[in-house]
Design a protein around this motif. Structure first.
Motif, PDB file in Angstrom:
ATOM      1  N   GLU A   1       3.925   6.472 -26.584  1.00 40.78           N
ATOM      2  CA  GLU A   1       4.897   7.394 -27.162  1.00 40.78           C
ATOM      3  C   GLU A   1       4.464   7.909 -28.527  1.00 40.78           C
ATOM      4  N   ALA A   2       3.698   7.104 -29.264  1.00 43.85           N
ATOM      5  CA  ALA A   2       3.256   7.529 -30.592  1.00 43.85           C
ATOM      6  C   ALA A   2       2.361   8.760 -30.536  1.00 43.85           C
ATOM      7  N   VAL A   3       1.603   8.912 -29.435  1.00 50.12           N
ATOM      8  CA  VAL A   3       0.706  10.075 -29.322  1.00 50.12           C
ATOM      9  C   VAL A   3       1.290  11.183 -28.452  1.00 50.12           C
TER      10      VAL A   3
ATOM     11  N   ALA B   1      -5.818   7.816 -32.565  1.00 49.93           N
ATOM     12  CA  ALA B   1      -4.744   7.150 -33.304  1.00 49.93           C
ATOM     13  C   ALA B   1      -5.087   5.695 -33.634  1.00 49.93           C
ATOM     14  N   GLY B   2      -6.291   5.263 -33.251  1.00 48.36           N
ATOM     15  CA  GLY B   2      -6.744   3.925 -33.607  1.00 48.36           C
ATOM     16  C   GLY B   2      -6.530   2.854 -32.563  1.00 48.36           C
ATOM     17  N   TRP B   3      -6.092   3.239 -31.353  1.00 42.30           N
ATOM     18  CA  TRP B   3      -5.885   2.272 -30.285  1.00 42.30           C
ATOM     19  C   TRP B   3      -7.169   2.074 -29.482  1.00 42.30           C
ATOM     20  N   ASP B   4      -7.372   0.866 -28.994  1.00 37.99           N
ATOM     21  CA  ASP B   4      -8.492   0.577 -28.100  1.00 37.99           C
ATOM     22  C   ASP B   4      -8.047   0.772 -26.656  1.00 37.99           C
ATOM     23  N   LEU B   5      -8.964   1.297 -25.830  1.00 44.09           N
ATOM     24  CA  LEU B   5      -8.751   1.436 -24.390  1.00 44.09           C
ATOM     25  C   LEU B   5      -9.855   0.654 -23.695  1.00 44.09           C
ATOM     26  N   CYS B   6      -9.492  -0.167 -22.720  1.00 46.33           N
ATOM     27  CA  CYS B   6     -10.482  -1.034 -22.081  1.00 46.33           C
ATOM     28  C   CYS B   6     -10.337  -1.017 -20.565  1.00 46.33           C
TER      29      CYS B   6
END
Length: 289
Positions: free
Chosen positions: A165-167, A190-195
């Motif tokens: 929701e933040a993005v 936004a600084g989140w990691d995706l794995c």
């Protein structure tokens, strides 16, 4: 009670979406949210009947119009759990996948999205994109639960609601098909990691009620180009435009896709922003690979 809700956006696929919902209600204890994108069949009524399998766990949200992938945003907004697992009306999850994903999210607080291994039925093969994600050129940071990625299949991904929701979730500009790429790079920006986590498994049995391949290919290319125009440097925008113009000379589906992209230019201009340098460098690495 599970910390994960299943979110499905569906349109005009009553038997298939009901079968998926019934499976999820039988095999898991997760809440299920179905957003109906203005179906013209009996999907909404049939789904309400299916809810008797898991009383109180199914919420059906009927929309007047087809919002495409943005229907998932509506479902995420309605979720009261911290995590959401996306399904399509022709896909579902291994029963223990959400519980394991919740453990991973708790252990790795910077992870905003986990992409599962997608098994395609009836063949049982691993989806080609899953194989690509497993061998991601971005590598595997030992402080993360799997290889770093900048792409995923929506029907086999689990997201942290806060991050999603933040993005802004899925873009209304893209509507549907290939919409995951923009969300992936926005999460990373936004600084989140995706794995990619192959221990998480989702199943996909492609529906027979699908547009012709040429239409699907044209829509995918259109959205790839729009994503480039929304986030990438000018040189990449020119290259993307050139690809679309060349494709438009091949068939009517791509010609229509180009016309649609041009009509969306005002929205693209309003929504355009550049990516952080590290994310742009990762995209360049993926392109070279």
């Amino acid at each position: 009670m599970s910390l994960t809700s299943f979110v499905i956006a569906s349109r005009d696929r009553s038997p298939e979406v009901v079968a998926v919902v019934e499976r999820l209600l039988r095999e898991t204890d997760c809440p299920v949210i179905v957003v109906d994108n203005g179906s013209r069949d009996d999907s909404v009524l049939a789904l309400h009947r299916a809810g008797s399998i898991g009383p109180g766990r199914l919420r059906v949200i009927p929309l007047a119009d087809n919002l495409g992938a943005v229907g998932r945003n509506v479902g995420v907004s309605a979720a009261t759990t911290p995590f959401v697992a996306f399904c399509d009306d022709d896909s579902w999850w291994e029963p223990d996948a959400t519980a394991r994903a919740e453990e991973l999210f708790a252990e790795y607080p910077t992870v905003g999205l986990l992409a599962a291994r997608t098994v395609v039925l009836p063949s049982g093969r691993t989806d080609a994109l899953s194989e690509m994600l497993a061998a991601s050129p971005l590598g595997h940071d030992p402080s993360l639960p799997g290889p770093s990625i900048l792409g995923f299949l929506a029907c086999s991904s689990i997201a942290r609601k806060e991050a999603f929701e933040a993005v802004g979730g899925f873009s209304s500009i893209l509507h549907f098909r290939g919409e995951e790429g923009l969300l992936a790079i926005d999460l990373a920006a936004a600084g989140w990691d995706l794995c990619f986590c192959p221990e998480l498994v989702a199943y996909h049995q492609p529906s027979s009620a699908r547009p012709p391949n040429a239409v699907q290919d044209a829509r995918s290319l259109r959205n790839d180009v729009l994503t480039t125009w929304l986030r990438r440097p000018p040189r990449e925008c020119v290259r993307a435009a050139t690809r679309l113009v060349r494709a438009a000379t091949r068939d009517q589906a791509h010609a229509r896709a180009m016309a649609e992209a041009l009509r969306l230019l005002p929205s693209v201009a309003r929504g355009r922003r550049r990516l952080p340098r590290d994310v742009e460098e990762s995209l360049e690495l993926l392109a070279r690979s």
